[in-house]
Design an enzyme around this catalytic site. Structure first.
Site, short mmCIF file in Angstrom:
data_model
loop_
_atom_site.label_atom_id
_atom_site.label_comp_id
_atom_site.label_asym_id
_atom_site.label_seq_id
_atom_site.Cartn_x
_atom_site.Cartn_y
_atom_site.Cartn_z
CB SER A 113 -33.32 16.59 -35.76
OG SER A 113 -34.19 16.02 -36.70
CE LYS A 141 -31.34 14.66 -39.42
NZ LYS A 141 -32.44 14.33 -38.57
#
Length: 142
Positions: free
Chosen positions: A64, A101
């Site tokens: 990701s 993230k």
């Protein structure tokens, strides 16, 4: 993305490892014989870690964050003393699950992957968000 903590280490536990550090940059062409000398050893602790007491390492799995050069199996160096700011890469706990993230604080708080196949995690009023540190470096193997 799963995160495996590599364990706690105090400043006394970290060995002083000195590796050769070359004075010149590496060219993409043929190497020059004049570049065969070394400036001084480099201490990766000194180079990468500014606040030993607030720094930890974590290994990631998944893709990701691939466009931020954080690959599967990378080791992240995370500093808890750095204030999490807009667009910084963080380790965050969202409703008890940890993730790595990019933090966006405006126009609304969300955690964004660096891979277009994943949707952002929007932090709503019912969400529980805890920032566990700001990522300062990623160590990838090739």
């Amino acid at each position: 993305m799963n995160i495996d903590y590599l364990g706690d280490a105090s400043e006394d536990d970290l060995p002083k490892i000195r590796m050769p550090y070359f004075l010149h940059t590496v060219r993409v062409g043929w190497p020059s014989p004049a570049d065969d000398y070394v400036e001084r050893p480099i201490d990766l602790n000194e180079y990468l870690i500014k606040n030993i007491a607030a720094t930890y390492f974590v290994r990631v799995s998944g893709d990701s964050m691939i466009n931020a050069h954080i690959g599967d199996g990378a080791i992240l160096i995370v500093d808890r003393s750095i204030e999490p700011k807009h667009k910084k890469i963080v380790i965050a706990s969202v409703n008890g699950s940890y993730t790595c993230k990019r933090l966006l604080l405006k126009p609304k708080i969300c955690l964004v992957s660096e891979n277009p196949k994943y949707t952002p995690i929007v932090i709503g009023k019912e969400s529980e968000l805890e920032i566990a540190g700001t990522v300062i470096a990623a160590i990838n193997t090739y």
